[in-house]
Design an enzyme around this catalytic site. Structure first.
Site, mmCIF file in Angstrom:
data_model
loop_
_atom_site.group_PDB
_atom_site.id
_atom_site.type_symbol
_atom_site.label_atom_id
_atom_site.label_comp_id
_atom_site.label_asym_id
_atom_site.label_seq_id
_atom_site.Cartn_x
_atom_site.Cartn_y
_atom_site.Cartn_z
ATOM 1 C CG HIS A 129 -1.896 1.114 1.083
ATOM 2 N ND1 HIS A 129 -1.888 2.358 1.472
ATOM 3 C CD2 HIS A 129 -3.162 1.073 0.559
ATOM 4 C CE1 HIS A 129 -2.914 2.807 1.377
ATOM 5 N NE2 HIS A 129 -3.940 1.955 0.765
ATOM 6 C CD GLU A 184 -5.522 1.652 -3.187
ATOM 7 O OE1 GLU A 184 -6.671 1.529 -2.752
ATOM 8 O OE2 GLU A 184 -4.404 1.491 -2.519
HETATM 9 P P1 PGA Z 1 -9.981 5.840 0.218
HETATM 10 O O1 PGA Z 1 -8.359 4.566 0.533
HETATM 11 O O2 PGA Z 1 -10.929 4.887 -0.332
HETATM 12 O O3 PGA Z 1 -9.772 6.144 1.572
HETATM 13 O O4 PGA Z 1 -9.151 6.672 -0.643
HETATM 14 C C1 PGA Z 1 -8.327 3.755 -0.570
HETATM 15 C C2 PGA Z 1 -7.111 2.942 -0.072
HETATM 16 O O5 PGA Z 1 -6.241 3.709 0.475
HETATM 17 O O6 PGA Z 1 -6.844 1.809 -0.121
#
Ligand code: PGA
Length: 222
Positions: free
Chosen positions: A96, A145
């Protein structure tokens, strides 16, 4: 509707009491609908895994951790090994961007984590911020992401997310690829309707059980 993979990421949130309240409220919602064609995973802090495993009951939702030690069991103070995790969950998030940024996790370290997860049979959600980040072989799901979209209320466009996901799938041969970054019940449909998109990874929107439930059901609406 195509099968969808939806993983909630609680990050560093919730006490045991709060997690139990969430579960009771979520169960009350889901008893009214069938969750066919959905693979649901809830990725929670280490401290909540034992109690959630015990209390999750018949809910069709798997549990995941948000990190794993790059080492086996042993003299690694503060670490939680794959073997320890495997007792309580089936999935783990690795790579992440919050761990890459705040804890200096490198691709080399993440490769070691992937190897540990694979060695104990944990399934892996591997996060990347763009299509240039290498994806280790053997991961089960890649989550695209973009860093600027995480927790900001700004999302990538569904079209660009689909383009990145297609390019990740072509390069890594990963079976499933999903989008994460400010996904909400209001915008989720625009992402999952892209044909290359296999699901989503909501963080903030998974913290409230009704919001998470609404996000899941919104995937079904055309
Ligand atoms: P968010 O986070 O939906 O709060 O933007 C997503 C993530 O960090 O996996």
């Amino acid at each position: 509707m195509k099968p969808l993979f939806i993983a909630g990421n609680w990050k560093s949130n919730k006490t045991t009491t709060e997690a139990m309240e969430w579960l009771a409220n979520f169960k009350a919602q889901t008893s009214q609908i069938k969750l066919d064609n959905m693979a649901l995973v809830l990725c929670v802090p280490f401290t909540l895994l034992p109690v959630l495993k015990e209390q999750i009951g018949q809910l069709p939702m798997a549990l995941g951790a948000q990190d794993i030690s790059p080492f086996q069991d042993g003299a690694y103070t503060g670490e939680v090994s794959g073997r320890q995790l495997r007792e309580f969950c089936d999935w783990v998030i690795i790579g992440h961007s919050e761990r890459r940024k705040n804890f200096g996790e490198t691709d080399e370290l993440l490769n070691k984590k992937v190897e540990q997860a694979k060695s104990v049979g944990l399934k892996i959600i591997y996060c990347v911020s763009d299509e240039k980040i290498p994806v280790p072989s053997g991961v089960d799901v890649v989550a695209y992401e973009p860093v600027w979209a995480i927790g900001t209320g700004k999302t990538d466009t569904p079209e660009n997310a689909a383009r990145v996901i297609t390019s990740i799938k072509n390069a890594s041969h990963v079976p499933l690829a999903i989008y994460g970054g400010s996904v909400t019940p209001q915008n989720v449909q625009s992402f999952v309707k892209e044909s290359s998109m296999d699901g989503v990874l909501p963080g903030g929107a998974s913290l409230d059980p009704i919001n998470f439930f609404n996000l899941i059901t919104a995937c079904n609406q055309e």
